[in-house]
Write an enzyme that holds these catalytic residues in place. Structure first.
Site, mmCIF file in Angstrom:
data_model
loop_
_atom_site.group_PDB
_atom_site.id
_atom_site.type_symbol
_atom_site.label_atom_id
_atom_site.label_comp_id
_atom_site.label_asym_id
_atom_site.label_seq_id
_atom_site.Cartn_x
_atom_site.Cartn_y
_atom_site.Cartn_z
ATOM 1 N N LYS A 1 -10.331 -4.110 0.508
ATOM 2 C CA LYS A 1 -9.188 -5.025 0.389
ATOM 3 C C LYS A 1 -9.560 -6.502 0.597
ATOM 4 O O LYS A 1 -9.011 -7.374 -0.070
ATOM 5 C CB LYS A 1 -8.079 -4.618 1.357
ATOM 6 N N ASP B 1 1.771 -4.835 0.517
ATOM 7 C CA ASP B 1 2.052 -3.996 1.689
ATOM 8 C C ASP B 1 3.250 -4.520 2.491
ATOM 9 O O ASP B 1 4.090 -3.738 2.948
ATOM 10 C CB ASP B 1 0.822 -3.912 2.600
#
Ligand code: ATR
Length: 282
Positions: free
Chosen positions: A66, A103
């Site tokens: 990420k 997210d």
């Protein structure tokens, strides 16, 4: 040409993203594909440079990629830059790679859907944990206008580094102080891995929490964690971890395949059945 997207991870086998995106592709009758790509960390920059050549219009990225995915992108949204990690990538018509982090969006959208009575501006929130998931959730809560967040983490230094990023609305409390500090908290969020199948349980006493409080857990295996079961027994509103996973997938799907998909109880049941099927094989 059939648009294709993928999830890139190392390992990637456990990712639920294909189940979610393939469900939507079938649901909306879209001629597209969603694959799994196992890419070693050292191979990630090269893979992303060749994303188009590999036949993809975009990708999700999962652990441990990420941060590196964010570094590889030409541009990134504010969430990804503040959180320091990206989970969704797409190529523009010129072939440039763009990144975002969905997210925080996934967590907040699920929270608002499952606990519509919760009011961000109304009071204090407690967040447990200071890892990557905590970063995203702190970003989402602060952007929504939460005035004060009590942050408890086993390793205090990690919590301190989040105060440096997110500022004075975050107040660190000792890990041992978490139960008593629940008095006055309208929302408790577990972002740690505690309570996940195969991990240690999360030891939490909810008796100090206000009766109209909301308890959210990002763990979704099991779907009803011991924390959520305890919250339910006290009559508190419960928000499970699977909804966040489903909602975070929405912006990527829309970007790659041109349809904004819906998170429905049927999708949730479909993904849960897949989780149970894989657990049965372990
Ligand atoms: P993620 O990126 O998924 O959030 P992570 O960075 O590994 O994962 O963070 C896991 C979180 O769970 C951390 O807050 C971790 O606490 P530490 O920072 O002290 O490691 C927390 N955690 C994991 N196991 C724990 C345990 N046994 N007791 C308390 N906290 C724990």
């Amino acid at each position: 040409m059939t648009p294709r997207a993928c999830v890139i991870g190392w390992p990637v086998e456990h990712s639920r993203s294909p189940v979610i995106h393939r469900y939507w592709l079938a649901q909306y009758g879209i001629d597209g594909a969603y694959e799994k790509e196992a890419v070693k960390p050292e191979d990630l920059p090269g893979f992303l440079q060749q994303l188009w050549t590999h036949g993809y219009v975009g990708a999700n990225v999962t652990l441990p990629h990420k941060e590196a995915a964010l570094a590889a992108a030409r541009s990134a949204d504010e969430a990804a830059m503040t959180i320091g990690a990206a989970n969704t990538l797409w190529l523009d018509p010129d072939g440039a790679l763009h990144a975002c982090n969905t997210d925080a969006y996934g967590f907040m959208t699920n929270l608002r859907a499952e606990a519509p009575q919760w009011n961000a501006a109304a009071g204090t929130v407690m967040v447990l944990g200071a890892g990557g998931a905590a970063r995203a959730i702190l970003y989402g809560l602060l952007a929504a206008g939460v005035p004060r967040i009590l942050l408890a983490n086993r390793t205090k230094a990690r919590a301190e580094s989040l105060v440096e990023i997110f500022g004075p609305r975050i107040e660190i409390i000792g890990w041992e102080a978490r139960n008593a500090a629940l008095a006055g908290c309208g929302l408790l969020v577990n972002t740690t891995s505690l309570g996940m199948r195969g991990q240690a349980p999360l030891d939490m006493d909810l008796s100090a929490m206000p009766r109209d409080g909301v308890v959210a857990d990002i763990v979704y295996v099991p779907l009803e964690t011991a924390l959520l079961a305890a919250a339910r027994a006290r009559g508190l509103v419960c928000v499970d971890g699977l909804g966040m996973l489903l909602h975070q997938a929405v912006p990527g799907f829309e970007r790659w395949f041109g349809v904004r998909p819906e998170v429905t109880p049927e999708l949730k049941a479909h993904v849960m059945a897949d989780v149970m099927a894989t657990l049965g094989k372990e």
